[in-house]
Scaffold this active site. Structure first.
Site, PDB file in Angstrom:
ATOM      1  N   GLU A  55       0.827  -1.210   0.000  1.00  0.00           N
ATOM      2  CA  GLU A  55       0.000   0.000   0.000  1.00  0.00           C
ATOM      3  C   GLU A  55       0.862   1.261   0.000  1.00  0.00           C
ATOM      4  O   GLU A  55       0.552   2.239  -0.690  1.00  0.00           O
ATOM      5  CB  GLU A  55      -0.926   0.023   1.222  1.00  0.00           C
ATOM      6  CG  GLU A  55      -1.851  -1.179   1.329  1.00  0.00           C
ATOM      7  CD  GLU A  55      -1.293  -2.266   2.219  1.00  0.00           C
ATOM      8  OE1 GLU A  55      -2.076  -2.829   3.006  1.00  0.00           O
ATOM      9  OE2 GLU A  55      -0.083  -2.558   2.138  1.00  0.00           O
ATOM     10  N   CYS A  78      -2.493  -2.963   7.442  1.00  0.00           N
ATOM     11  CA  CYS A  78      -2.115  -3.045   8.852  1.00  0.00           C
ATOM     12  C   CYS A  78      -2.620  -1.821   9.615  1.00  0.00           C
ATOM     13  O   CYS A  78      -2.844  -0.745   9.044  1.00  0.00           O
ATOM     14  CB  CYS A  78      -0.608  -3.195   8.999  1.00  0.00           C
ATOM     15  SG  CYS A  78       0.359  -1.826   8.333  1.00  0.00           S
ATOM     16  N   ALA A 167      10.985 -34.832 -10.746  1.00  0.00           N
ATOM     17  CA  ALA A 167      11.383 -34.736 -12.152  1.00  0.00           C
ATOM     18  C   ALA A 167      11.696 -36.134 -12.651  1.00  0.00           C
ATOM     19  O   ALA A 167      12.386 -36.911 -11.981  1.00  0.00           O
ATOM     20  CB  ALA A 167      12.604 -33.834 -12.300  1.00  0.00           C
ATOM     21  N   ARG A 197      13.047 -22.393  -5.883  1.00  0.00           N
ATOM     22  CA  ARG A 197      13.836 -22.368  -4.648  1.00  0.00           C
ATOM     23  C   ARG A 197      13.911 -20.970  -4.053  1.00  0.00           C
ATOM     24  O   ARG A 197      13.960 -20.804  -2.835  1.00  0.00           O
ATOM     25  CB  ARG A 197      15.249 -22.884  -4.919  1.00  0.00           C
ATOM     26  CG  ARG A 197      15.329 -24.364  -5.242  1.00  0.00           C
ATOM     27  CD  ARG A 197      16.752 -24.732  -5.643  1.00  0.00           C
ATOM     28  NE  ARG A 197      16.884 -26.137  -6.004  1.00  0.00           N
ATOM     29  CZ  ARG A 197      17.983 -26.667  -6.543  1.00  0.00           C
ATOM     30  NH1 ARG A 197      19.034 -25.890  -6.805  1.00  0.00           N
ATOM     31  NH2 ARG A 197      18.023 -27.950  -6.834  1.00  0.00           N
ATOM     32  N   ASP A 213      23.708 -37.137  -5.416  1.00  0.00           N
ATOM     33  CA  ASP A 213      23.760 -35.990  -6.331  1.00  0.00           C
ATOM     34  C   ASP A 213      24.758 -34.920  -5.901  1.00  0.00           C
ATOM     35  O   ASP A 213      25.182 -34.103  -6.725  1.00  0.00           O
ATOM     36  CB  ASP A 213      22.379 -35.347  -6.463  1.00  0.00           C
ATOM     37  CG  ASP A 213      21.390 -36.236  -7.204  1.00  0.00           C
ATOM     38  OD1 ASP A 213      21.836 -37.229  -7.819  1.00  0.00           O
ATOM     39  OD2 ASP A 213      20.184 -35.941  -7.169  1.00  0.00           O
ATOM     40  N   LEU A 217      21.751 -27.056  -3.796  1.00  0.00           N
ATOM     41  CA  LEU A 217      20.359 -26.704  -3.464  1.00  0.00           C
ATOM     42  C   LEU A 217      20.157 -25.207  -3.312  1.00  0.00           C
ATOM     43  O   LEU A 217      19.312 -24.771  -2.535  1.00  0.00           O
ATOM     44  CB  LEU A 217      19.893 -27.411  -2.185  1.00  0.00           C
ATOM     45  CG  LEU A 217      19.551 -28.886  -2.263  1.00  0.00           C
ATOM     46  CD1 LEU A 217      18.925 -29.341  -0.956  1.00  0.00           C
ATOM     47  CD2 LEU A 217      18.644 -29.211  -3.429  1.00  0.00           C
ATOM     48  N   GLU A 306      12.410 -31.661  -2.697  1.00  0.00           N
ATOM     49  CA  GLU A 306      12.882 -32.221  -3.960  1.00  0.00           C
ATOM     50  C   GLU A 306      13.056 -33.718  -3.723  1.00  0.00           C
ATOM     51  O   GLU A 306      14.066 -34.172  -3.183  1.00  0.00           O
ATOM     52  CB  GLU A 306      14.164 -31.518  -4.404  1.00  0.00           C
ATOM     53  CG  GLU A 306      13.939 -30.022  -4.618  1.00  0.00           C
ATOM     54  CD  GLU A 306      15.020 -29.337  -5.420  1.00  0.00           C
ATOM     55  OE1 GLU A 306      15.902 -30.030  -5.970  1.00  0.00           O
ATOM     56  OE2 GLU A 306      14.983 -28.091  -5.505  1.00  0.00           O
ATOM     57  N   ARG A 310      11.854 -42.848  -2.581  1.00  0.00           N
ATOM     58  CA  ARG A 310      11.476 -43.260  -1.232  1.00  0.00           C
ATOM     59  C   ARG A 310      10.826 -42.125  -0.456  1.00  0.00           C
ATOM     60  O   ARG A 310       9.831 -42.329   0.252  1.00  0.00           O
ATOM     61  CB  ARG A 310      12.700 -43.792  -0.481  1.00  0.00           C
ATOM     62  CG  ARG A 310      13.158 -45.150  -0.977  1.00  0.00           C
ATOM     63  CD  ARG A 310      14.253 -45.712  -0.101  1.00  0.00           C
ATOM     64  NE  ARG A 310      14.673 -47.027  -0.566  1.00  0.00           N
ATOM     65  CZ  ARG A 310      15.642 -47.747  -0.006  1.00  0.00           C
ATOM     66  NH1 ARG A 310      16.289 -47.265   1.050  1.00  0.00           N
ATOM     67  NH2 ARG A 310      15.964 -48.931  -0.488  1.00  0.00           N
ATOM     68  N   SER A 314       6.891 -41.862   1.020  1.00  0.00           N
ATOM     69  CA  SER A 314       6.523 -41.518   2.401  1.00  0.00           C
ATOM     70  C   SER A 314       5.564 -40.339   2.450  1.00  0.00           C
ATOM     71  O   SER A 314       4.615 -40.327   3.233  1.00  0.00           O
ATOM     72  CB  SER A 314       7.788 -41.197   3.214  1.00  0.00           C
ATOM     73  OG  SER A 314       8.632 -42.313   3.302  1.00  0.00           O
TER      74      SER A 314
END
Length: 372
Positions: A55, A78, A167, A197, A213, A217, A306, A310, A314
């Site tokens: 604003e 606010c 991916a 990211r 890898d 990151l 990422e 496995r 989960s």
């Protein structure tokens, strides 16, 4: 069909996304000011770092044109003095005649008081315009507030917003073989991931992905600097000292989630690492849901996971994801490890209640965004 109010609110939402993930503890907000003749006279969005507010930016641009104008803003202005004066006061002083708000600010310091200030000053107000879409644009902020918006999301119980990025090749493989990493998608998709990211509070991977890898990151975008918080799920603290994650921890924060505290001989206790790497010790409560809740308590409201096969399994079994971003390479591998942890080709899609909300191309690659 959009009304005038919903049209301008969509413009505000688009503006707010310019600094999504870059406003620290503040929400990313968008604002437009429409003059008495219905013309756009100014726009603004929360600046990187969280200030100035949207604003304030728009009002400064509008100047005297703000008098008798309508102001559209994604989140309630606010009403409290923080590091800057209240936006509600600035709106009143500028002579704004009408204010249209996407949603009420859940912050206890505001939570309707900004609207009340405007009403008492004679400003016409309208609230909850495209409320659900606005909430989606500031999900990280809302997660930190642990607010119940719709009675369905687990964020109500203290869960961050979880985006899972996967991916794979056109035939569903994530790598050539178990224990072998490598680039799957094209350079345009890679740039897209770096942008993702930059817009979240943290990026999370498993220790196996870290070992195979050896990623940094980080969000590497030409002409743009951002600090990326990285998280490794590493139950037994197997991360190597010479990994890129550790070696870049003097610039980009690193959180290692483990079950027990390592012994005093571990490389972690060298002085040069102790100030840069945080341990999140879960003891006997080493479960994804408990870990996500603990990360939210550390102020991480939006986490990009990422995921390898496995970790993906989960997350799916625990129904922990809010959205999936699926990047499908135009190339086939024919053999390897599939996204569902088999050595057979698959056509992967998240199960119900996830549905495709958006699909687009990045050069030859396809991106599908799934939400519940």
């Amino acid at each position: 069909m959009d009304t005038i109010d919903t049209h301008w609110m969509r413009c505000c939402i688009a503006l707010s996304e310019k600094t999504q993930g870059l406003t620290l503890e503040n929400p990313n907000v968008g604002c437009v000011i429409i003059d008495a003749d219905g013309n756009l006279c100014a726009s603004g969005y929360t600046q990187p770092g969280g200030r100035p507010h949207a604003e304030q930016v728009a009002l400064k641009k509008a100047g005297t044109k703000a008098k008798n104008a309508t102001l559209y803003v994604t989140l309630e202005p606010c009403s409290h003095f923080g590091k800057t004066p209240p936006c509600s006061t600035a709106i009143i002083e500028a002579g704004i005649k009408r204010v249209v708000v996407g949603m009420i600010d859940p912050d206890a310091r505001v939570n309707g008081t900004g609207i009340e200030m405007l009403k008492k000053a004679g400003v016409s107000t309208k609230i909850n315009v495209l409320c659900e879409e606005v909430a989606e644009s500031i999900h990280s902020f809302l997660a930190r507030k642990i607010l119940n918006l719709d009675g369905e999301r687990d964020v109500l119980n203290g869960m961050p917003y979880i985006t899972v990025k996967i991916a794979h090749s056109l035939d569903g493989f994530v790598s050539k073989a178990r224990g072998k990493g490598g680039q799957i998608s094209n350079h345009v998709s890679s740039a897209y991931v770096h942008d993702l990211r930059s817009r979240v509070d943290a990026v999370l991977i498993s220790h196996k992905t870290a070992l195979v890898d050896n990623p940094r990151l980080t969000a590497r975008i030409e002409g743009f600097t951002t600090i990326t918080t990285r998280i490794v799920l590493d139950r037994h603290f197997e991360l190597l000292e010479n990994s890129l994650l550790v070696q870049t921890s003097n610039i980009h924060p690193l959180i290692i989630v483990c079950q027990n505290k390592p012994d005093s001989e571990h490389w972690f206790f060298q002085r040069r690492y102790k100030d840069n790497i945080q341990l999140l010790i879960m003891n006997e409560n080493y479960s994804l849901k408990a870990i996500f809740k603990a990360l939210l308590e550390r102020g991480l409201g939006h986490i990009l996971v990422e995921a390898g096969p496995r970790l993906l399994e989960s997350i799916l079994s625990g129904k922990l994801a809010d959205e999936f971003i699926q990047i499908i390479s135009h190339k086939k591998m024919e053999v390897g490890l599939s996204v569902v942890n088999t050595e057979l080709p698959v056509v992967f899609s998240p199960p119900p209640p996830y549905v495709t909300s958006k699909q687009f191309n990045l050069a030859e690659d396809i991106v599908k965004i799934w939400k519940r």
